[in-house]
Write a protein that holds these residues in place. Structure first.
Motif, PDB file in Angstrom:
ATOM      1  N   TRP A  36       0.858  -1.183   0.000  1.00  0.00           N
ATOM      2  CA  TRP A  36       0.000   0.000   0.000  1.00  0.00           C
ATOM      3  C   TRP A  36       0.894   1.232   0.000  1.00  0.00           C
ATOM      4  O   TRP A  36       1.869   1.307   0.753  1.00  0.00           O
ATOM      5  CB  TRP A  36      -0.900   0.030   1.236  1.00  0.00           C
ATOM      6  CG  TRP A  36      -2.075  -0.886   1.161  1.00  0.00           C
ATOM      7  CD1 TRP A  36      -2.180  -2.143   1.706  1.00  0.00           C
ATOM      8  CD2 TRP A  36      -3.329  -0.634   0.521  1.00  0.00           C
ATOM      9  NE1 TRP A  36      -3.413  -2.683   1.435  1.00  0.00           N
ATOM     10  CE2 TRP A  36      -4.147  -1.780   0.712  1.00  0.00           C
ATOM     11  CE3 TRP A  36      -3.852   0.435  -0.198  1.00  0.00           C
ATOM     12  CZ2 TRP A  36      -5.433  -1.865   0.205  1.00  0.00           C
ATOM     13  CZ3 TRP A  36      -5.130   0.354  -0.698  1.00  0.00           C
ATOM     14  CH2 TRP A  36      -5.922  -0.792  -0.497  1.00  0.00           C
ATOM     15  N   ILE A  70      -1.982  -4.360   7.791  1.00  0.00           N
ATOM     16  CA  ILE A  70      -2.168  -4.938   6.460  1.00  0.00           C
ATOM     17  C   ILE A  70      -2.468  -6.422   6.613  1.00  0.00           C
ATOM     18  O   ILE A  70      -1.929  -7.094   7.512  1.00  0.00           O
ATOM     19  CB  ILE A  70      -0.916  -4.700   5.580  1.00  0.00           C
ATOM     20  CG1 ILE A  70      -1.201  -5.050   4.119  1.00  0.00           C
ATOM     21  CG2 ILE A  70       0.294  -5.447   6.118  1.00  0.00           C
ATOM     22  CD1 ILE A  70      -0.083  -4.615   3.163  1.00  0.00           C
ATOM     23  N   LEU A  81      -6.125  -2.910   4.157  1.00  0.00           N
ATOM     24  CA  LEU A  81      -5.366  -2.016   5.022  1.00  0.00           C
ATOM     25  C   LEU A  81      -6.351  -1.443   6.036  1.00  0.00           C
ATOM     26  O   LEU A  81      -7.186  -0.612   5.686  1.00  0.00           O
ATOM     27  CB  LEU A  81      -4.680  -0.904   4.237  1.00  0.00           C
ATOM     28  CG  LEU A  81      -3.757  -0.016   5.062  1.00  0.00           C
ATOM     29  CD1 LEU A  81      -2.525  -0.813   5.525  1.00  0.00           C
ATOM     30  CD2 LEU A  81      -3.310   1.211   4.267  1.00  0.00           C
TER      31      LEU A  81
END
Length: 121
Positions: A36, A70, A81
């Motif tokens: 992410w 995560i 997330l």
């Protein structure tokens, strides 16, 4: 069609929570470490977190460690997330991407389109 699709962004008050999802279509995420990333206006894109392909190793940027988590669900072909205790500084467009390795400073290879997170009272 091969793609990553993020969802779950939105407007949240400081201290609130959001869960972002990154769903893959056209391919399986099983073999890919995933990351992410986020980009705020006027700032460079930065890595937030990543997870290895087996899901047993994760990394977090110092700015989010202890607040973000995560995870991945292979059955759903999705990476998540979970973002708690959100701060105004967390506001950004959040992107998921495949990465070569889950290590600090890793770069994304194949990207989703992003989802906007706004933190404001």
């Amino acid at each position: 069609q091969v793609q990553l699709v993020e969802s779950g962004g939105g407007l949240v008050q400081p201290g609130g929570s959001l869960r972002l999802s990154c769903a893959a279509s056209g391919f399986t995420l099983d073999y890919y470490p995933m990351g992410w990333f986020r980009q705020a206006p006027g700032k460079e894109r930065e890595g937030v977190s990543c997870i290895n392909s087996s899901g047993d190793m994760t990394y977090y940027a110092d700015s989010v460690r202890g607040r973000f988590t995560i995870s991945r669900d292979k059955a759903k072909n999705t990476v998540y997330l979970q973002m708690n205790s959100l701060k105004p500084d967390d506001a950004a467009v959040y992107y998921c991407a495949t990465v070569t390795r889950c290590i600090p400073g890793t770069k994304g290879d194949f990207w989703g389109q992003g989802t906007q997170v706004t933190v404001s009272s």
